[in-house]
Design a protein around this motif. Structure first.
Motif, PDB file in Angstrom:
ATOM      1  N   UNK A 107       6.597   7.486  -1.334  1.00 31.30           N
ATOM      2  CA  UNK A 107       7.169   6.369  -0.580  1.00 31.30           C
ATOM      3  C   UNK A 107       6.572   5.033  -1.016  1.00 31.30           C
ATOM      4  N   UNK A 108       5.263   5.007  -1.289  1.00 32.38           N
ATOM      5  CA  UNK A 108       4.673   3.762  -1.797  1.00 32.38           C
ATOM      6  C   UNK A 108       5.190   3.443  -3.196  1.00 32.38           C
ATOM      7  N   UNK A 109       5.548   4.476  -3.966  1.00 30.16           N
ATOM      8  CA  UNK A 109       6.172   4.239  -5.267  1.00 30.16           C
ATOM      9  C   UNK A 109       7.543   3.604  -5.116  1.00 30.16           C
ATOM     10  N   UNK A 110       8.267   3.991  -4.058  1.00 28.67           N
ATOM     11  CA  UNK A 110       9.600   3.419  -3.827  1.00 28.67           C
ATOM     12  C   UNK A 110       9.532   1.929  -3.531  1.00 28.67           C
ATOM     13  N   UNK A 111       8.417   1.468  -2.974  1.00 32.83           N
ATOM     14  CA  UNK A 111       8.267   0.030  -2.711  1.00 32.83           C
ATOM     15  C   UNK A 111       8.316  -0.751  -4.023  1.00 32.83           C
ATOM     16  N   UNK A 112       7.717  -0.194  -5.087  1.00 32.02           N
ATOM     17  CA  UNK A 112       7.766  -0.845  -6.397  1.00 32.02           C
ATOM     18  C   UNK A 112       9.150  -0.729  -7.024  1.00 32.02           C
ATOM     19  N   UNK A 113       9.904   0.300  -6.620  1.00 32.22           N
ATOM     20  CA  UNK A 113      11.154   0.625  -7.306  1.00 32.22           C
ATOM     21  C   UNK A 113      12.374  -0.115  -6.757  1.00 32.22           C
ATOM     22  N   UNK A 114      12.473  -0.203  -5.444  1.00 30.03           N
ATOM     23  CA  UNK A 114      13.716  -0.685  -4.823  1.00 30.03           C
ATOM     24  C   UNK A 114      13.435  -1.816  -3.841  1.00 30.03           C
ATOM     25  N   UNK A 115      14.149  -2.909  -4.006  1.00 32.48           N
ATOM     26  CA  UNK A 115      14.003  -4.023  -3.065  1.00 32.48           C
ATOM     27  C   UNK A 115      14.512  -3.643  -1.682  1.00 32.48           C
ATOM     28  N   UNK A 116      15.559  -2.799  -1.625  1.00 29.71           N
ATOM     29  CA  UNK A 116      16.104  -2.422  -0.328  1.00 29.71           C
ATOM     30  C   UNK A 116      15.086  -1.618   0.482  1.00 29.71           C
ATOM     31  N   UNK A 117      14.229  -0.869  -0.190  1.00 34.05           N
ATOM     32  CA  UNK A 117      13.224  -0.098   0.533  1.00 34.05           C
ATOM     33  C   UNK A 117      12.148  -1.026   1.095  1.00 34.05           C
ATOM     34  N   UNK A 118      11.766  -2.036   0.309  1.00 38.61           N
ATOM     35  CA  UNK A 118      10.821  -3.035   0.800  1.00 38.61           C
ATOM     36  C   UNK A 118      11.403  -3.781   1.992  1.00 38.61           C
TER      37      UNK A 118
END
Length: 285
Positions: A107-118
């Motif tokens: 999930x912390x990796x997704x923060x780097x990957x997708x703006x929508x997740x941030x």
């Protein structure tokens, strides 16, 4: 990096990090050594799939009945069994024990990957999907700019930052870039972490304080996003956290291998079963 003597201005050394081992590993992890527009989406969607597989894997792992036999199969590796059973247990049991930290890493990796997740994190924590915009103070250029005055301003700004960040084990000091840009001084709360920092903006011509952005006044969403890197690499837990992140990452790397072998063995067994059914259905002459 270029290393400069702070008293004489003499360049004492230089280093190119392009082919350093950990730098290469970082870019493999970030974009598979491809250009970011091509490699990063592959890593991003792979990370999302990994998170989905973790959640669906928990559903498959969940014992149908909480009997001793089911619990033994779910929580213990039967080392004396056949290779197929040991491989299944190596996929099933460590996968369960590392599920929570693996999900955190994913999930912390997704923060780097997708703006929508941030944006989703900001929405959950603050009620707004849009983070507060960064505010930069402006330096006021004098009528005549002299290099000596600018250098003196840097010294004054650095002394002010040291006096302000008395409890910070590290201070990052960034010279101004642009005629009206400020000098940025960042005081970190940890010696090996990046979250929980204060920021000073100082006039590039006089060194006087323009603004002080305090960590205590940040929203929950800002704090979580700032902590993301330290959580992702385990640094938030010190050396123990890094060791846990390493072990969990190592087990996560093994799951596709053991998972493939589970699938392959099932495929071979299904193929043999189909052949036996075909033979048994043939008429006896």
């Amino acid at each position: 990096s270029v290393f400069v003597d702070p008293y004489t201005g003499e360049i004492t050394g230089a280093r190119d990090y392009k082919y350093d081992f950990f730098n290469v590993v970082k870019y493999i992890h970030w974009s598979l050594l491809l250009n970011t527009p091509y490699g990063q989406p592959i890593v991003a969607w792979g990370t999302l799939i990994f998170v989905v597989l973790l959640i669906t894997g928990l559903v498959l792992w969940w014992p149908g009945r909480w009997t001793k036999a089911y619990k033994d199969r779910s929580f213990k590796i039967k080392w004396k069994a056949s290779f197929r059973r040991v491989n299944y247990d190596l996929h099933n049991v460590p996968g369960f024990y590392t599920l929570i930290p693996a999900l955190i890493l994913g999930l912390t990796g997704l923060v780097f990957c997708f703006r929508w997740f941030t944006a989703f994190i900001y929405l959950v924590t603050t009620g707004s999907a849009t983070p507060a915009p960064a505010v930069y103070s402006r330096s006021r250029p004098p009528v005549q700019v002299r290099l000596a005055d600018t250098a003196t301003a840097m010294d004054k700004a650095f002394v002010l930052a040291e006096d302000t960040f008395t409890r910070s084990p590290r201070i990052a000091f960034s010279p101004a870039i642009g005629a009206e840009a400020p000098i940025i001084a960042t005081g970190y709360s940890g010696s090996d972490t990046y979250y929980g920092y204060d920021v000073l903006q100082l006039d590039r011509y006089t060194g006087r304080l323009l603004s002080h952005q305090e960590n205590a006044k940040k929203t929950l969403g800002q704090r979580l996003i700032e902590m993301n890197y330290d959580i992702h690499v385990g640094a938030i837990g010190g050396l123990t956290g890094k060791i846990i992140a390493f072990i969990v990452s190592f087990i996560c790397a093994s799951l596709p291998v053991t998972g493939f072998l589970v699938w392959w063995n099932k495929k071979k067994r299904s193929h043999r079963h189909a052949k036996n059914l075909t033979k048994s259905s043939q008429p006896v002459v």
